[in-house]
Design an enzyme around this catalytic site. Structure first.
Site, PDB file in Angstrom:
ATOM      1  N   PRO A  58       7.848   0.447   4.163  1.00 53.72           N
ATOM      2  CA  PRO A  58       7.822  -0.432   2.986  1.00 53.72           C
ATOM      3  C   PRO A  58       6.520  -1.217   2.877  1.00 53.72           C
ATOM      4  O   PRO A  58       5.865  -1.510   3.877  1.00 53.72           O
ATOM      5  CB  PRO A  58       9.010  -1.378   3.229  1.00 53.72           C
ATOM      6  N   CYS A  59       6.144  -1.535   1.633  1.00 53.14           N
ATOM      7  CA  CYS A  59       4.874  -2.217   1.381  1.00 53.14           C
ATOM      8  C   CYS A  59       4.736  -3.521   2.158  1.00 53.14           C
ATOM      9  O   CYS A  59       3.639  -3.892   2.577  1.00 53.14           O
ATOM     10  CB  CYS A  59       4.744  -2.532  -0.106  1.00 53.14           C
ATOM     11  N   GLN A  60       5.862  -4.241   2.329  1.00 52.83           N
ATOM     12  CA  GLN A  60       5.794  -5.524   3.017  1.00 52.83           C
ATOM     13  C   GLN A  60       5.239  -5.382   4.429  1.00 52.83           C
ATOM     14  O   GLN A  60       4.695  -6.319   4.994  1.00 52.83           O
ATOM     15  CB  GLN A  60       7.177  -6.181   3.091  1.00 52.83           C
ATOM     16  N   GLY A  61       5.378  -4.187   4.978  1.00 53.08           N
ATOM     17  CA  GLY A  61       4.912  -3.959   6.337  1.00 53.08           C
ATOM     18  C   GLY A  61       3.409  -3.962   6.475  1.00 53.08           C
ATOM     19  O   GLY A  61       2.879  -3.880   7.578  1.00 53.08           O
ATOM     20  N   PHE A  62       2.687  -4.070   5.341  1.00 56.02           N
ATOM     21  CA  PHE A  62       1.232  -4.046   5.398  1.00 56.02           C
ATOM     22  C   PHE A  62       0.621  -5.398   5.065  1.00 56.02           C
ATOM     23  O   PHE A  62      -0.592  -5.532   4.995  1.00 56.02           O
ATOM     24  CB  PHE A  62       0.696  -3.007   4.414  1.00 56.02           C
TER      25      PHE A  62
END
Length: 367
Positions: A81-85
């Site tokens: 998921p994008c939040q992981g970046f």
């Protein structure tokens, strides 16, 4: 010879469905969401499905459950998921929002497959000032892979929907890879006059054999025999429909929906009936003779996306959303609520797009 793959952040299994039809055997799949794992297991009975936080996953878990060797695994796919970046490029890798990407790379490092599929949002290259994209590429290069990246639009591969996603394909330097050639065009004039491309599929092409159900109503019987190859392939041997229930809307919302003209949106509502704040593509009707806009988790919620049926006064049914994502009609979705099922569909990689990508990867492996 069997070509085994692992699907991480597997969701409901859209990517896996396409890879399987391209010739891969999905040996192992993992996701943290219980409903998604249940959906995946039912539709992929020969795959080991593990509901687990990826930070707890090791090769030992995979080996013990699949009885495979590392050399058997030709492909690992997944899209953290994008939040992981959000913290990529910063020193604090212990930040829980950053761990998904770090753990994903850790598994790839442990297994060392021939190919890796990394999938994310269309704007991924610009995410966090480009740090996320550069970090992914650097990690894969450090592992010795050759990197390819491209934004693919599902509409170009026979999916009746505009849906752009970023794909990064990492592969062993001894192997080759080519992006799948487009099979269908868009509404772009250049595409329409390209004899090598088929016309884009429309809502009518995708949904024309489904019965017309009003808000709150249900129908499990097809309205006609398949009218084209897309409908025929989605139906397979299905004799009755599932998940074709018109979303139940309140009187106030139904009143607003009835005022939306063909192809219209919230901008066509009287000022006094519009929300205090809104996006211009909300309370919007899809067009019967055009492809769908991107299907999101909110495709039954007119206040959140362009998802009102072209001529019925309701949002899309769960089965209509699945059809527009190219899931077959016998694909069963589990969940206590409609929102859970719609989330699984809206977050999925369309199986048809995955199939086209999988065929090229398979070709690269065999080469």
């Amino acid at each position: 010879m069997s070509y085994y793959a692992i699907d991480l952040f597997s969701g409901a299994g859209g990517l896996s469905a396409g890879l399987e039809s391209a010739g891969f055997k999905i040996a192992y799949a993992s996701d943290i969401n219980a409903d998604m794992c249940k959906t995946y297991q039912y539709n992929h009975p020969n795959t080991v499905v593990d509901q687990r936080d990826i930070s707890e996953l090791t090769w030992k878990n995979i080996k013990e459950s699949t009885k495979l060797k590392k050399s058997d695994i030709k492909l690992i796919s997944g899209g953290p998921p994008c939040q992981g970046f959000s913290t990529v490029g910063k020193k604090d890798e212990s930040d829980p929002r950053n761990k998904l990407f770090v753990q994903y790379v850790r598994i790839i490092r442990e297994v060392n497959p021939d190919f890796v599929i990394f999938e994310n949002v269309s704007g991924f290259k610009k995410l966090y000032q480009g740090r996320a994209f550069e970090a992914v590429c650097k990690e894969f290069r450090d592992l010795g892979y050759t990197i390819n990246n491209k934004i693919l639009n599902a509409i170009n591969y026979g999916v009746p929907q505009h849906r752009e996603r970023t794909f990064i394909i990492a592969h062993s330097k001894k192997l080759k890879f080519s992006w799948p050639k487009k099979t269908h065009g868009t509404e772009n004039k250049n595409d329409l006059f390209n004899e090598n491309l088929k016309k884009p599929l429309t809502l009518e092409d995708a949904l024309g054999d489904l019965p017309l159900v009003e808000s709150g109503k249900k129908n499990e019987h097809y309205s006609s025999s398949p009218k084209n190859s897309y409908q025929k392939k989605r139906r397979k041997n299905c004799n009755h429909l599932t998940e074709h229930v018109g979303p139940r809307h309140g009187e106030s919302l139904l009143y607003r929906i009835k005022l939306i003209p063909k192809g219209g949106s919230v901008l066509d509502l009287p000022e006094q009936l519009r929300p205090k704040s809104y996006f211009n593509n909300t309370y919007a009707r899809l067009l019967w003779d055009k492809p769908a806009t991107t299907i999101t988790r909110n495709f039954s919620t007119p206040s959140s996306s362009r998802c009102i049926h072209p001529f019925l006064n309701r949002g899309l049914t769960t089965r209509e959303g699945a059809r527009l994502q190219s899931f077959d009609d016998d694909y069963v979705f589990f969940g206590k609520s409609k929102s859970s099922k719609n989330l699984q569909i809206g977050n999925a990689v369309p199986p048809l797009l995955a199939h086209n990508l999988g065929r090229e990867i398979m070709s690269g492996i065999k080469s």
